[in-house]
Scaffold this active site. Structure first.
Site, PDB file in Angstrom:
ATOM      1  CG  LEU A   1      -1.960  -1.007   1.612  1.00  0.00           C
ATOM      2  CD1 LEU A   1      -2.669  -0.821   2.427  1.00  0.00           C
ATOM      3  CD2 LEU A   1      -2.407  -1.078   0.147  1.00  0.00           C
ATOM      4  CG  ASP A   2       1.022   4.307  -2.620  1.00  0.00           C
ATOM      5  OD1 ASP A   2       1.419   3.304  -3.039  1.00  0.00           O
ATOM      6  OD2 ASP A   2      -0.729   5.088  -3.683  1.00  0.00           O
ATOM      7  CB  ALA A   3       3.674   6.017   3.024  1.00  0.00           C
TER       8      ALA A   3
END
Length: 456
Positions: free
Chosen positions: A293-295
């Site tokens: 997942l993106d940060a």
């Protein structure tokens, strides 16, 4: 600085304050349950008196000892507190609490079946006659706005463990709001009167974490204490996860599914000084992420707990929706023309700029992306119409949902990289309104992970 205190199993000596940290400016201690913070009409010994006596004896102080009270806890509630040893420290800490520059987290065991996460908001007021609180209308005398957010970190039978972040500090706020929302706190005899407790628990609410800025050194400091005894002992492992910043919503010998907060990277290889993988490795001997997942994206992410499961899950995620289905919730600007659709496009990645480009036609080095969405609801705001979507990822590319939805003219709110910055500013949104909401599995019979089909 991160000071974590983990008690031994079945520790029950909570009658005197435990000192977590002290210097010439502050003292951080654990308030025992059912101990008043300061003297009251009961005449019972209180936290301030005990700490003053401790300082006077340890440092051989003549006369009266100064100790500033800068925040409070309800008498039945135990947990971490900070006190000021000088008037200057008291002034600065009081100001920090007033401006919400501190962070307080609570653990609560509640009755009922709360959602995985949520935000509770209401207006409430204190009843001075009964020293209790009640939900009221905004216009009522003494009404004050109250807000908290929570994440469910464990569920055992009819009880659930919540990790609570307090956004306002009202009298009995957590106890009242949870009760009003249909999930009253275990052993809270004031707001959960029908409850019967046979574990010896005073009240299953505990201020387990306090983060402050030191009033003189300005160092950011976090202090934690895990509650124990009574019903808390049923949730010891889950409490350890909370202290280490890990919300595990499901685990077995093969996998762990975590609810990742925003601002935290998933894998060590993603860079950063604090990743979800590092946090899990404090709890497990083996923990490897099988997707990303993106940060800036919050929500569910899966880790393998052994090498065999890691290889099996990597292959399953590479099957593009054949065995594993990932669903996201997001809020976008505008209203998509079609209520549901399967979108196909092509993506190229600019590694130097950390950006992806989406096109309708094939390009050199482009990879196909497939994104399905369904409009769940729309509403009109002061900035125009917005829509809440459920999105299913068929392929899983870097920034795929964010870039693909922006490509069709409906960027995710709060996404400055691919979205509408002016609208984000007007709506005061700084991070993408995107969450990994749920997963489902369809492994064939005989597959080692077939049992997951019935778990999610």
């Amino acid at each position: 600085m991160d000071k974590i205190d983990v008690p031994p199993k079945n520790t029950t000596d909570m009658k005197t304050p435990q000192i977590l940290y002290e210097d010439n400016h502050i003292i951080v201690a654990v308030k025992p349950e059912n101990l008043p913070v300061q003297g009251d009409s009961s005449g019972d010994t209180d936290m301030l008196t005990l700490l003053k006596a401790y300082i006077k004896e340890k440092y051989n102080k003549p006369g009266n000892v100064y100790l500033g009270l800068v925040h409070r806890l309800d008498r039945p509630v135990g947990g971490v507190m900070v006190f000021a040893r000088t008037s200057k420290a008291a002034e600065r800490l009081t100001n920090a609490f007033a401006k919400k520059l501190t962070r307080k987290s609570y653990a609560a065991v509640v009755c009922g079946k709360p959602a995985q996460s949520g935000t509770l908001e209401c207006y409430m007021r204190k009843d001075e006659r009964t020293f209790s609180a009640q939900v009221c209308r905004k216009e009522a005398d003494g009404a004050k706005f109250a807000s908290l957010s929570y994440v469910k970190t464990a569920e055992k039978g009819r009880l659930s463990l919540l990790d609570i972040s307090l956004k306002t500090g009202r009298h009995h706020q957590i106890r009242l709001q949870l009760s009003d929302a249909g999930m009253p706190i275990y052993a809270d005899h004031r707001y959960n009167p029908e409850f019967f407790d046979d574990t010896g628990t005073n009240i299953a609410l505990f201020a387990y974490s306090l983060e402050i800025e030191h009033p003189t050194t300005h160092e950011r400091m976090r202090f934690t204490k895990i509650p124990c005894g009574g019903i808390w002992d049923d949730f010891t492992q889950n409490l350890l996860c909370m202290v280490n910043g890990v919300c595990i919503v499901y685990e077995d010998e093969n996998i762990a599914v975590c609810d990742k907060p925003k601002g935290v990277s998933v894998a060590i290889s993603d860079g950063g000084t604090d990743t979800l993988e590092e946090r899990l490795l404090k709890l497990y001997d083996f923990a490897k992420p099988v997707h990303r997942l993106d940060a800036t994206t919050e929500g569910l992410v899966m880790f393998a707990r052994n090498e065999e499961s890691y290889e099996l899950l990597l292959a399953a995620f590479a099957s593009h929706g054949e065995y594993i289905h990932k669903f996201y919730k997001c809020t976008v600007s505008g209203v998509p023309r079609e209520k549901q659709a399967t979108l196909t496009a092509y993506m190229t990645k600019d590694d130097e700029k950390g950006f992806v480009h989406v096109s309708d036609g094939e390009r050199d080095n482009a990879k196909q992306i497939i994104t399905k969405y369904r409009v769940k609801k729309t509403e009109k705001t002061d900035c125009g119409y917005v829509s809440e979507l459920e999105v299913e990822l068929i392929t899983g590319r870097t920034h795929q949902i964010r870039a693909h939805l922006a490509h069709i003219g409906h960027p995710i709110l709060g996404d400055d990289k691919y979205g509408d910055r002016e609208m984000n500013k007007k709506m005061h949104m700084r991070t993408p309104a995107l969450r990994s909401e749920r997963m489902s599995f369809s492994f064939p019979k005989g597959h080692k992970l077939h049992y997951l089909n019935e778990k999610f």
